[in-house]
Design a protein around this motif. Structure first.
Motif, PDB file in Angstrom:
ATOM      1  N   GLU A 102      -5.460   2.004   6.894  1.00 50.70           N
ATOM      2  CA  GLU A 102      -4.387   1.137   7.386  1.00 50.70           C
ATOM      3  C   GLU A 102      -3.741   0.381   6.232  1.00 50.70           C
ATOM      4  O   GLU A 102      -2.514   0.286   6.133  1.00 50.70           O
ATOM      5  CB  GLU A 102      -4.940   0.158   8.419  1.00 50.70           C
ATOM      6  CG  GLU A 102      -3.883  -0.747   9.002  1.00 50.70           C
ATOM      7  CD  GLU A 102      -4.447  -1.712  10.037  1.00 50.70           C
ATOM      8  OE1 GLU A 102      -3.760  -2.719  10.293  1.00 50.70           O
ATOM      9  OE2 GLU A 102      -5.537  -1.470  10.587  1.00 50.70           O
ATOM     10  N   GLY A 103      -4.566  -0.112   5.327  1.00 47.74           N
ATOM     11  CA  GLY A 103      -4.050  -0.867   4.185  1.00 47.74           C
ATOM     12  C   GLY A 103      -3.207  -0.040   3.238  1.00 47.74           C
ATOM     13  O   GLY A 103      -2.116  -0.463   2.849  1.00 47.74           O
ATOM     14  N   VAL A 104      -3.690   1.156   2.850  1.00 48.65           N
ATOM     15  CA  VAL A 104      -2.916   1.951   1.884  1.00 48.65           C
ATOM     16  C   VAL A 104      -1.631   2.490   2.506  1.00 48.65           C
ATOM     17  O   VAL A 104      -0.610   2.605   1.824  1.00 48.65           O
ATOM     18  CB  VAL A 104      -3.751   3.086   1.227  1.00 48.65           C
ATOM     19  CG1 VAL A 104      -4.929   2.511   0.442  1.00 48.65           C
ATOM     20  CG2 VAL A 104      -4.188   4.145   2.212  1.00 48.65           C
ATOM     21  N   LEU A 105      -1.656   2.781   3.805  1.00 43.48           N
ATOM     22  CA  LEU A 105      -0.425   3.249   4.458  1.00 43.48           C
ATOM     23  C   LEU A 105       0.626   2.141   4.479  1.00 43.48           C
ATOM     24  O   LEU A 105       1.806   2.389   4.233  1.00 43.48           O
ATOM     25  CB  LEU A 105      -0.717   3.760   5.869  1.00 43.48           C
ATOM     26  CG  LEU A 105      -1.561   5.035   5.952  1.00 43.48           C
ATOM     27  CD1 LEU A 105      -1.849   5.385   7.407  1.00 43.48           C
ATOM     28  CD2 LEU A 105      -0.908   6.206   5.225  1.00 43.48           C
ATOM     29  N   LYS A 106       0.204   0.904   4.730  1.00 45.47           N
ATOM     30  CA  LYS A 106       1.137  -0.229   4.701  1.00 45.47           C
ATOM     31  C   LYS A 106       1.714  -0.441   3.310  1.00 45.47           C
ATOM     32  O   LYS A 106       2.828  -0.942   3.168  1.00 45.47           O
ATOM     33  CB  LYS A 106       0.440  -1.508   5.167  1.00 45.47           C
ATOM     34  CG  LYS A 106       0.240  -1.575   6.649  1.00 45.47           C
ATOM     35  CD  LYS A 106      -0.439  -2.877   7.051  1.00 45.47           C
ATOM     36  CE  LYS A 106      -0.680  -2.927   8.553  1.00 45.47           C
ATOM     37  NZ  LYS A 106      -1.421  -4.150   8.933  1.00 45.47           N
ATOM     38  N   LEU A 107       0.956  -0.059   2.277  1.00 41.17           N
ATOM     39  CA  LEU A 107       1.415  -0.222   0.895  1.00 41.17           C
ATOM     40  C   LEU A 107       2.321   0.919   0.434  1.00 41.17           C
ATOM     41  O   LEU A 107       2.847   0.883  -0.667  1.00 41.17           O
ATOM     42  CB  LEU A 107       0.211  -0.318  -0.047  1.00 41.17           C
ATOM     43  CG  LEU A 107      -0.623  -1.581   0.092  1.00 41.17           C
ATOM     44  CD1 LEU A 107      -1.934  -1.442  -0.672  1.00 41.17           C
ATOM     45  CD2 LEU A 107       0.168  -2.790  -0.389  1.00 41.17           C
TER      46      LEU A 107
END
Length: 122
Positions: free
Chosen positions: A87-92
């Motif tokens: 979830e974090g890397v996709l948001k980045l």
């Protein structure tokens, strides 16, 4: 006896500041810029430094491996919670390339410049 020691891993990219910012958000650390903007270092706490170099005419590697633009190398990043890290890397700005079968302990992504990397459950 080794003949050399690894100094830094360097990723070619079209925008060193942006890619260093992406990996700083993923790994933590301190971004240090050269004045000409062609080279940026990321000092990762307790880990190997990464560097980012502006490459004119940059072409991202392709995944899965195919032809001369195939994956040239990739980073394996260990995480305690695969779903939260995804979830974090996709948001980045990362792109999911291969989620694999349910229950697999690693997934493949591309960073914003197209370099493949894996998140691996530790």
């Amino acid at each position: 006896m080794a003949l050399a020691e690894l100094g830094v891993v360097v990723l070619d990219c079209p925008d060193p500041d942006a890619l260093a910012g992406f990996y700083a958000a993923v790994l933590g650390g301190t971004v240090e810029r050269e004045q000409d903007g062609r080279w940026v270092d990321l000092k990762v706490p307790g880990g190997q430094a990464l560097a980012f170099q502006r490459a004119e005419g940059y072409r991202a590697p392709r995944w899965p491996r195919a032809g001369s633009d195939g994956q040239q190398f990739h980073l394996d990043l260990t995480v305690p919670d695969l779903d939260a890290a995804q979830e974090g890397v996709l948001k980045l700005g990362a792109t999911l390339l291969d989620a694999g079968e349910p229950g697999r302990s690693w997934r493949v992504y591309a960073d914003p410049a197209g370099h493949p990397f894996c998140l691996c459950a530790c």
